[in-house]
Design a protein around this motif. Structure first.
Motif, PDB file in Angstrom:
ATOM      1  N   TYR A 196     -20.956  12.700   0.237  1.00  0.00           N
ATOM      2  CA  TYR A 196     -21.408  12.241   1.546  1.00  0.00           C
ATOM      3  C   TYR A 196     -21.029  13.251   2.638  1.00  0.00           C
ATOM      4  CZ  TYR A 196     -21.695   9.764   5.898  1.00  0.00           C
ATOM      5  OH  TYR A 196     -21.985   9.441   7.186  1.00  0.00           O
ATOM      6  N   THR A 197     -19.833  13.833   2.468  1.00  0.00           N
ATOM      7  CA  THR A 197     -19.382  14.834   3.437  1.00  0.00           C
ATOM      8  C   THR A 197     -20.385  15.987   3.525  1.00  0.00           C
ATOM      9  OG1 THR A 197     -17.172  14.307   2.672  1.00  0.00           O
ATOM     10  CG2 THR A 197     -17.377  16.199   4.141  1.00  0.00           C
TER      11      THR A 197
ATOM     12  N   ASN B  77     -18.047  10.564  -4.554  1.00  0.00           N
ATOM     13  CA  ASN B  77     -19.204  10.106  -3.778  1.00  0.00           C
ATOM     14  C   ASN B  77     -18.996  10.348  -2.282  1.00  0.00           C
ATOM     15  OD1 ASN B  77     -17.167   8.143  -4.080  1.00  0.00           O
ATOM     16  ND2 ASN B  77     -18.535   6.545  -3.330  1.00  0.00           N
ATOM     17  N   ILE B  78     -17.776  10.169  -1.842  1.00  0.00           N
ATOM     18  CA  ILE B  78     -17.520  10.400  -0.420  1.00  0.00           C
ATOM     19  C   ILE B  78     -17.520  11.905  -0.125  1.00  0.00           C
ATOM     20  CG2 ILE B  78     -15.972   9.933   1.502  1.00  0.00           C
ATOM     21  CD1 ILE B  78     -17.165   7.436   0.273  1.00  0.00           C
ATOM     22  N   ARG B  79     -17.085  12.681  -1.114  1.00  0.00           N
ATOM     23  CA  ARG B  79     -17.150  14.135  -0.929  1.00  0.00           C
ATOM     24  C   ARG B  79     -18.611  14.568  -0.811  1.00  0.00           C
ATOM     25  NH1 ARG B  79     -12.192  15.792  -0.917  1.00  0.00           N
ATOM     26  NH2 ARG B  79     -10.703  14.552  -2.084  1.00  0.00           N
TER      27      ARG B  79
ATOM     28  N   PHE C   5     -10.850  15.185   2.943  1.00  0.00           N
ATOM     29  CA  PHE C   5      -9.789  14.218   2.668  1.00  0.00           C
ATOM     30  C   PHE C   5      -9.111  14.554   1.357  1.00  0.00           C
ATOM     31  CE2 PHE C   5     -12.265  12.080  -0.572  1.00  0.00           C
ATOM     32  CZ  PHE C   5     -13.569  12.395  -0.196  1.00  0.00           C
TER      33      PHE C   5
ATOM     34  N   ASP D  69     -19.420   2.803  -5.151  1.00  0.00           N
ATOM     35  CA  ASP D  69     -18.340   3.741  -5.412  1.00  0.00           C
ATOM     36  C   ASP D  69     -18.313   4.216  -6.859  1.00  0.00           C
ATOM     37  OD1 ASP D  69     -17.581   3.689  -2.820  1.00  0.00           O
ATOM     38  OD2 ASP D  69     -16.190   2.014  -3.079  1.00  0.00           O
TER      39      ASP D  69
ATOM     40  N   HIS E 192     -23.440  14.831   5.290  1.00  0.00           N
ATOM     41  CA  HIS E 192     -23.119  14.704   6.705  1.00  0.00           C
ATOM     42  C   HIS E 192     -23.205  16.055   7.414  1.00  0.00           C
ATOM     43  CE1 HIS E 192     -21.182  12.999  10.229  1.00  0.00           C
ATOM     44  NE2 HIS E 192     -20.350  14.038  10.235  1.00  0.00           N
TER      45      HIS E 192
ATOM     46  N   GLN F 154     -10.369   3.190  -0.827  1.00  0.00           N
ATOM     47  CA  GLN F 154     -10.622   3.114   0.611  1.00  0.00           C
ATOM     48  C   GLN F 154     -11.843   3.942   0.983  1.00  0.00           C
ATOM     49  OE1 GLN F 154      -6.739   4.452   1.898  1.00  0.00           O
ATOM     50  NE2 GLN F 154      -6.215   2.361   2.450  1.00  0.00           N
ATOM     51  N   GLU F 155     -12.786   3.962   0.069  1.00  0.00           N
ATOM     52  CA  GLU F 155     -13.963   4.813   0.246  1.00  0.00           C
ATOM     53  C   GLU F 155     -14.637   4.589   1.599  1.00  0.00           C
ATOM     54  OE1 GLU F 155     -13.121   3.565  -2.597  1.00  0.00           O
ATOM     55  OE2 GLU F 155     -13.437   5.037  -4.179  1.00  0.00           O
TER      56      GLU F 155
ATOM     57  N   HIS G   5       0.830  -1.200   0.000  1.00  0.00           N
ATOM     58  CA  HIS G   5       0.000   0.000   0.000  1.00  0.00           C
ATOM     59  C   HIS G   5       0.871   1.260   0.000  1.00  0.00           C
ATOM     60  CE1 HIS G   5      -3.575   2.367   0.882  1.00  0.00           C
ATOM     61  NE2 HIS G   5      -2.835   3.048   1.739  1.00  0.00           N
TER      62      HIS G   5
ATOM     63  N   SER H 102      -5.815   9.525   1.929  1.00  0.00           N
ATOM     64  CA  SER H 102      -6.241   8.168   1.619  1.00  0.00           C
ATOM     65  C   SER H 102      -5.811   7.786   0.211  1.00  0.00           C
ATOM     66  CB  SER H 102      -7.758   8.098   1.739  1.00  0.00           C
ATOM     67  OG  SER H 102      -8.279   7.175   0.836  1.00  0.00           O
TER      68      SER H 102
ATOM     69  N   ILE I 275     -15.166  10.622   7.841  1.00  0.00           N
ATOM     70  CA  ILE I 275     -15.995  11.825   7.748  1.00  0.00           C
ATOM     71  C   ILE I 275     -17.064  11.787   8.852  1.00  0.00           C
ATOM     72  CG2 ILE I 275     -17.715  13.039   6.335  1.00  0.00           C
ATOM     73  CD1 ILE I 275     -14.898  13.364   5.251  1.00  0.00           C
TER      74      ILE I 275
ATOM     75  N   VAL J 132     -12.813   6.184   4.395  1.00  0.00           N
ATOM     76  CA  VAL J 132     -12.897   7.639   4.354  1.00  0.00           C
ATOM     77  C   VAL J 132     -14.265   8.093   4.861  1.00  0.00           C
ATOM     78  CG1 VAL J 132     -12.795   9.673   2.893  1.00  0.00           C
ATOM     79  CG2 VAL J 132     -11.309   7.745   2.411  1.00  0.00           C
ATOM     80  N   ARG J 133     -15.286   7.343   4.428  1.00  0.00           N
ATOM     81  CA  ARG J 133     -16.630   7.714   4.861  1.00  0.00           C
ATOM     82  C   ARG J 133     -16.758   7.617   6.387  1.00  0.00           C
ATOM     83  NH1 ARG J 133     -19.843   3.429   3.075  1.00  0.00           N
ATOM     84  NH2 ARG J 133     -19.199   2.685   5.110  1.00  0.00           N
TER      85      ARG J 133
ATOM     86  N   MET K  42     -12.878  10.315  -5.455  1.00  0.00           N
ATOM     87  CA  MET K  42     -13.859   9.867  -4.464  1.00  0.00           C
ATOM     88  C   MET K  42     -14.989  10.879  -4.305  1.00  0.00           C
ATOM     89  SD  MET K  42     -11.947   8.086  -1.349  1.00  0.00           S
ATOM     90  CE  MET K  42     -10.479   7.108  -1.514  1.00  0.00           C
TER      91      MET K  42
END
Lengths: 693, 120
Positions: free
Chosen positions: A189-190, A185-187, B100, A213, A193, B85-86, A51, B81, B93, B89-90, A183
């Protein structure tokens, strides 16, 4: 390579860290291979190493390395998460080592500035196929074994979502993120949130930002849409969204009515619920005891802040070493300055002693900084052993003793290759095949032992095998043919005969195939060791094994030396080799039948070497009784050197001899030269060389 | 100057982030090579913002984050990240990370993210 990171420190750090990780990885692979298979902690460790390498190489734009390490990471992710029962470990190790070799090769290329890329796609393909096989094999096993239902993520579904608050305003926001921020989708989500602090009445598109994802791609193309009701005014909502990190474009509209909103409302539940489920997961917070007190505990705090280790580039250390060397010379030049001769200068002497003390301390310290344990070099041998055993079908164990012994960094570099050579020889020529060993009543598995230990200012590195040993007669025959016998055969001890293999010209490459003994480029090994002022000796017992001992100086740079004078020339003898010095008496001098000059000391006879004759120096001191005899010893052999007088003891900085003396003139018995306090050049005598002349 | 704490087990990554930050006038108050050290440094250095690697041995970035947030609910933590690794990360958050950055990152991304979070 990426421009932004092409600066030297980054590249250096990349090379340094990746090399370290790869070495670590190799070691893990080799230790685990010996056991039955990879332990969970090893799998985790390998995963992490891959990694890290993946991340760094991607930053440096070394795509090949990054893709390869990514593939390996995936493989180990599977191993870690699924813990499959059936793994072909030997195959896995092979693949891994192949990967290790590839990355090593690439790093070497990066170091040497070689741009030619070596495509790892074959290996990547094999790895991927391996993962697929692994998955299918283990799946079928799992299915056969247990008939357990596949676990599906279970969501807690709420009966009814009750929105308690009635909000005044309805908004629609479309958000685009900056390209390459990843990412998405996670942004998204942020944002959701954070939005939860403002409202609990919202709906967003795409809906599956949590579970899928691939929704990142959708957001990239169509933007992330949020419909929500809130009490906040437009401006404050606008401000809220503007705070989004990596926001490229925001389209915030206040809707007149909630038609559009209602239309989407039905689908809303599941989304919110799944978010809530995540939300309701109990969060474990690691208990860190006394953490809050840490700030008050000043002493403890200090111990935490001080960084205990920093890395320094080797060229800087080399430079430092050079400078210290120059300082030692300069110090000698000052203290032993000819202008001071005969002066009554007590205060100066006092100051000089102080200076001397400090220079010595600095020197010791610099030396110790450069000292590195031999362990890394020794552990490399595991890999050689493994590969050779697989190829030759032999069973050999490697035993390592004293790997914590430290030597100068430069010396490590010089002995790595010879050591590799010797270990290869031991396995290839020394250790017999398993059948042969069994038929000879030996243990099935051969053993190669590498041992290091300190011996005065030297380090002994001993490579021992329990194989068939050297063939005395074959060596004698070969030496006879090549005209290498320097003595009459009958007079030679076994050890002397075995040591013949070290002579240049004893073996050539062609001999290797037909000659089953040892001697593959042994002269090269011997030359390598000699260039660093070391020596090598061979001992062997037929059918019991061979022992090769390397004697290596701890450091190359500065030695304690005795300066002597012959005519107008100065020579330096390493103090460590000197046994004694004395003015001989006439009655002790004798001549042997061949006319060689000898001296009797306490009932023992030693031959005398006249330095002025050897190096053709003119001096008026030719009678032994006028000069001085220095008795030197190396490897239990003793020699008496005749010189005009002793000049005194001094620490000398060893400088390499110029090429033309070393190579063209081939002057024997010299290991280097140095500068004396008065600026004269002194030649450093190589005691082992002199004894063997 | 804003003080940054860099928590990452890979020395290379620490250097990459440090290089980017120092070019843009941030002060790297400290570096930590694992989660536990990271938490200790956080408490002791009181940085304005933290960059925190998600995958680290022993104590993961997520656990370190939880501890940091427990200590200071307003701590500004940016996760670092890799792709893929979604889920982690979620979780980060959800547990209070402000944002991130994804490796391999560009220098300006790091700077932008940090600046924006500091303005919040």
């Amino acid at each position: 390579m990426s421009d932004q990171y092409s600066n030297e420190p980054m590249l250096d750090m990349f090379v340094f860290e990746t090399t370290q990780l790869i070495e670590q990885l190799e070691q893990i692979i080799l230790t685990n291979e010996k056991g039955s298979c990879f332990t969970p902690s090893a799998i985790n460790e390998i995963f992490r190493i891959m990694h890290t390498i993946k991340g760094s190489s991607a930053m440096m734009m070394f795509t090949d390395i990054s893709v390869l390490s990514h593939t390996m990471e995936d493989l180990f992710y599977y191993l870690r998460e699924e813990k499959p029962n059936y793994i072909d470990c030997s195959k896995l190790s092979d693949f891994l080592l192949e990967g290790v070799d590839y990355i090593k090769g690439e790093i070497d290329k990066i170091k040497s500035g070689d741009d030619t890329a070596n495509n790892p796609s074959e290996l990547i393909k094999t790895l991927k196929e391996f993962l697929v096989t692994l998955k299918t094999e283990n799946n079928s096993i799992a299915l056969n074994k247990v008939n357990s239902p596949v676990k599906k993520p279970q969501y807690y579904i709420r009966q009814e979502k009750s929105i308690t608050t009635i909000y005044n305003n309805i908004y629609k926001a479309i958000i685009y993120f900056e390209e390459g921020c990843e990412m998405e989708n996670i942004r998204a989500y942020t944002i959701i949130h954070n939005l939860k602090d403002i409202t609990d009445d919202y709906y967003f598109l795409p809906e599956d930002i949590i579970d899928n994802d691939n929704s990142a791609e959708v957001i990239r193309q169509q933007g992330f849409q949020i419909y929500f009701k809130a009490d906040h005014a437009y401006d404050s909502m606008h401000e809220f969204f503007m705070q989004t990190i990596f926001l490229r474009e925001l389209d915030l509209i206040q809707l007149e009515n909630d038609n559009e909103y209602k239309h989407l409302y039905e689908k809303k539940q599941s989304n919110i619920d799944s978010i809530n489920i995540l939300q309701n997961n109990p969060i474990k917070i690691p208990e860190i005891h006394n953490m809050n007190n840490a700030g008050m505990d000043k002493e403890k705090q200090a111990s935490v802040t001080t960084q205990s280790i920093i890395s320094v580039s080797i060229p800087k250390l080399d430079k430092l070493m050079d400078l210290v060397g120059e300082m030692v010379i300069a110090e000698a030049m000052v203290i032993q300055n000819p202008d001071l001769k005969g002066l009554e200068i007590n205060n100066f002497q006092k100051a000089a002693r102080q200076l001397n003390k400090i220079t010595n301390e600095i020197q010791d310290l610099v030396m110790s900084i450069r000292m590195v344990p031999l362990s890394a070099t020794f552990f490399k041998m595991h890999r050689i052993l493994r590969d050779m055993c697989k190829k030759l079908g032999k069973e050999v164990e490697l035993e390592i003793i004293g790997e914590e012994t430290e030597v100068d960094k430069n010396i490590i570099e010089h002995i790595s290759d010879p050591l590799m050579h010797l270990v290869r020889n031991a396995i290839d020529h020394g250790i017999e095949t398993t059948e042969d060993r069994v038929s000879m009543d030996k243990s099935k598995t051969g053993t190669v032992t590498i041992e290091a230990r300190n011996a005065g200012s030297d380090v002994l590195v001993i490579i021992k095998d329990d194989g068939r040993g050297l063939d005395r007669d074959k060596i004698l025959n070969k030496a006879r043919k090549s005209g290498l016998l320097y003595k009459r055969e009958e007079e030679m001890s076994d050890k002397e005969i075995y040591n013949l293999i070290l002579l240049p010209g004893f073996s050539t490459k062609e001999v290797v195939s037909e000659y089953s003994g040892r001697g593959v480029g042994m002269d090269v090994v011997s030359k390598n060791i000699e260039t660093i002022g070391g020596s090598i000796s061979v001992d062997s017992v037929t059918n019991k094994g061979t022992t090769i001992t390397l004697k290596i100086p701890l450091t190359l740079a500065i030695i304690d030396g005795m300066n002597i004078k012959v005519g107008k020339s100065c020579y330096t003898i390493p103090t460590i080799s000197i046994k004694e010095s004395f003015s001989p008496k006439e009655k002790d001098l004798i001549l042997d039948p061949d006319g060689n000059e000898m001296i009797m000391v306490r009932g023992k006879c030693y031959s005398i070497l006249r330095l002025h004759k050897l190096y053709k120096v003119s001096t008026h001191i030719t009678k032994f009784t006028d000069g001085i005899i220095i008795m030197v010893e190396q490897e239990e052999k003793t020699l008496c050197i005749f010189a005009d007088e002793l000049l005194g003891q001094q620490q000398v900085v060893v400088k390499a001899l110029p090429e033309y003396i070393q190579k063209l003139k081939r002057v024997r018995g010299l290991s280097g030269c140095t500068l004396l306090g008065d600026g004269r050049i002194s030649l450093i005598l190589d005691v082992a060389g002199l004894i063997n002349i | 100057m804003k003080k940054v704490l860099i928590i990452d087990d890979a020395a290379f990554m620490r250097l990459a982030i440090r290089t980017a930050l120092e070019k843009s006038g941030f002060q790297v108050a400290g570096e930590a090579a694992n989660g536990m050290e990271g938490i200790q440094k956080f408490i002791e250095l009181k940085p304005d913002i933290v960059t925190l690697d998600i995958t680290m041995p022993e104590m993961s970035g997520l656990e370190a984050l939880k501890a940091i947030i427990k200590f200071d609910a307003n701590a500004k933590v940016v996760m670092v990240s890799a792709m893929g690794q979604e889920a982690m990360v979620r979780d980060a958050i959800m547990n209070g990370a402000k944002s991130f950055i994804v490796k391999p990152f560009k220098e300006e991304q790091v700077i932008k993210a940090l600046n924006q979070i500091l303005e919040m």
